[in-house]
Design an enzyme around this catalytic site. Structure first.
Site, PDB file in Angstrom:
ATOM      1  CG  HIS A 161       8.739   0.512   0.836  1.00  0.00           C
ATOM      2  ND1 HIS A 161       9.881  -0.265   0.739  1.00  0.00           N
ATOM      3  CD2 HIS A 161       8.047   0.311  -0.311  1.00  0.00           C
ATOM      4  CE1 HIS A 161       9.860  -0.910  -0.412  1.00  0.00           C
ATOM      5  NE2 HIS A 161       8.760  -0.580  -1.078  1.00  0.00           N
ATOM      6  CG  ASP A 182      10.854   6.760   1.925  1.00  0.00           C
ATOM      7  OD1 ASP A 182      10.906   7.265   0.791  1.00  0.00           O
ATOM      8  OD2 ASP A 182      10.450   5.599   2.142  1.00  0.00           O
ATOM      9  CD  GLN A 197       5.262   6.162  -3.593  1.00  0.00           C
ATOM     10  OE1 GLN A 197       4.514   6.749  -4.357  1.00  0.00           O
ATOM     11  NE2 GLN A 197       5.893   5.043  -3.924  1.00  0.00           N
ATOM     12  CE  LYS A 238       9.101   4.223  -5.681  1.00  0.00           C
ATOM     13  NZ  LYS A 238       8.269   3.109  -6.136  1.00  0.00           N
ATOM     14  CB  CYS A 251       7.326  -3.353  -0.109  1.00  0.00           C
ATOM     15  SG  CYS A 251       7.923  -4.360  -1.476  1.00  0.00           S
TER      16      CYS A 251
END
Length: 406
Positions: free
Chosen positions: A121, A199, A202, A225, A364
């Site tokens: 991202h 990261d 997700q 999220k 993104c």
């Protein structure tokens, strides 16, 4: 027992209509909907507890502090951090990554190297580019193949004594590809002493996270999220690393002593939590963790993987539809385009008229789109409250868009 209707009943927004049709919400990689239990915690904070934390001797301040620190301990257990003070509240993944890149400035110098991947991202690209500009370091990018799978042979070639940071996502937001971060971490540890940043924006909503088992130095994710309010997030960092690095923001809360001659900094976690925090949101993030624990990580993962398999199988029955990353290990996302339809947003607008919410565009992740030589994709992304019947409606909607746009 996994009861999808009972789960859906906890999300009041799913009862609404959009454009005269029942809402089919398939934009969960952008943000998830919030269960009533989380919304009730937000409301209760502002109607019963509203006060600043850590600073007041009065009852409301003490109660708000207790609730926010209880939430921190819930999140500690959620990611299996060794200490609760290794859990830093942030506004989200983007702030967490910017925080890390800033506090690592003094650890890099000219010609040092930072490794990221093609699947990142923008929030895991731009902060490192800014760090390179500040220090003279260089960015190296792990390439992908035609299936979107990282080419780790190149990663092995990149690793050297110059490598100071390796930062990759666990799951691609654009394609849903699950990256082999355990292998990436192991190879990094074997060959360098680089800082390892993961990261988890997700991945945290979809499967169990164990930062001690992973042995990463930093892990970041967003609350919104994973069924929590927007403006919430977590930075996990190993104690010894966070204690050795400088603070990010300066102001209230993060000081031990302050004078015009010298300021000393508070211990963890407050060293990295300057200013008034999002108290209500942080407490509600703990409530979102409670919700996920009640449903069960295994139930969440199994249901979402079944939705993904079902969606991909039926979408691929549509002639001229291409799924990106089709052959890669994925979770929670199917990203596709229709042959002959040049603008993904056209598909998204037709689906919206049918009450179906998907995301279109580059998500993104412009480098991924450039790799596949496309402007963007249609992305359907799943959460625990989605159903197979909603997938059927998506498939019929895509067929209608194809007829209208071809």
């Amino acid at each position: 027992m996994f009861d999808i209707q009972e789960i859906r009943s906890q999300f009041s927004i799913l009862d609404r209509e959009v454009n005269g049709k029942p809402l089919v919400y398939l934009d969960n990689a952008a943000t998830s909907q919030k269960p009533n239990s989380v919304l009730e915690v937000c409301h209760a904070y502002y109607t019963e507890l509203n006060a600043n934390v850590h600073r007041g001797i009065h009852t409301l301040s003490q109660l708000a502090t207790e609730e926010m620190e209880l939430s921190r301990r819930k999140i500690q257990r959620f990611i299996n951090a060794e200490h609760d003070f290794e859990v830093i509240f942030t506004k989200g993944t983007t702030e967490g990554l910017n925080l890390i890149s800033y506090i690592l400035t003094q650890k890099l110098q000219k010609d040092d190297e930072i490794i990221i991947s093609y699947l990142e991202h923008h929030s895991n690209i731009v902060p490192w580019q800014l760090l390179c500009e500040r220090t003279g370091a260089k960015l190296r990018v792990i390439p992908i193949d035609e299936n979107g799978i990282l080419q780790l042979d190149y990663f092995d070639k990149f690793l050297s004594e110059k490598t100071k940071v390796v930062s990759v996502n666990q799951v691609s937001n654009a394609l849903g590809i699950v990256n082999p971060i355990e292998e990436i971490i192991a190879r990094t540890r074997k060959n360098t002493d680089a800082y390892i940043v993961i990261d988890g924006a997700q991945s945290a909503p979809h499967f169990n996270i164990d930062v001690q088992k992973l042995d990463c130095d930093f892990f970041v994710f967003s609350g919104h999220k994973m069924y929590a309010p927007m403006g919430t997030g977590i930075l996990y960092g190993k104690r010894e690393i966070l204690e050795a690095l400088p603070p990010f923001h300066g102001g209230g809360e993060m000081i031990a002593t302050c004078s015009f001659d010298k300021t000393t900094y508070a211990g963890l976690p407050f060293k990295y939590e300057a200013g008034t925090p999002n108290v209500g949101g942080n407490i509600a993030l703990g409530a979102a963790v409670d919700f996920m624990n009640r449903v069960g990580h295994e139930n969440i993962q199994n249901h979402e993987n079944a939705l993904l398999e079902y969606a991909q199988r039926h979408l691929l029955e549509i002639e001229g539809l291409k799924v990106y990353g089709e052959k890669a290990k994925r979770t929670g996302v199917v990203s596709f385009n229709l042959e002959g339809v040049g603008i993904s947003s056209d598909v998204g607008m037709i689906l919206d008229k049918m009450g179906i919410a998907v995301r279109t565009g580059h998500h993104c992740t412009q480098p991924i789109m450039e790799f596949f030589n496309i402007a963007g994709t249609v992305r359907a992304s799943f959460a625990v409250y989605n159903t197979f019947e909603e997938i059927d409606l998506l498939v019929e909607g895509v067929k209608k868009a194809q007829r209208m746009l071809s």
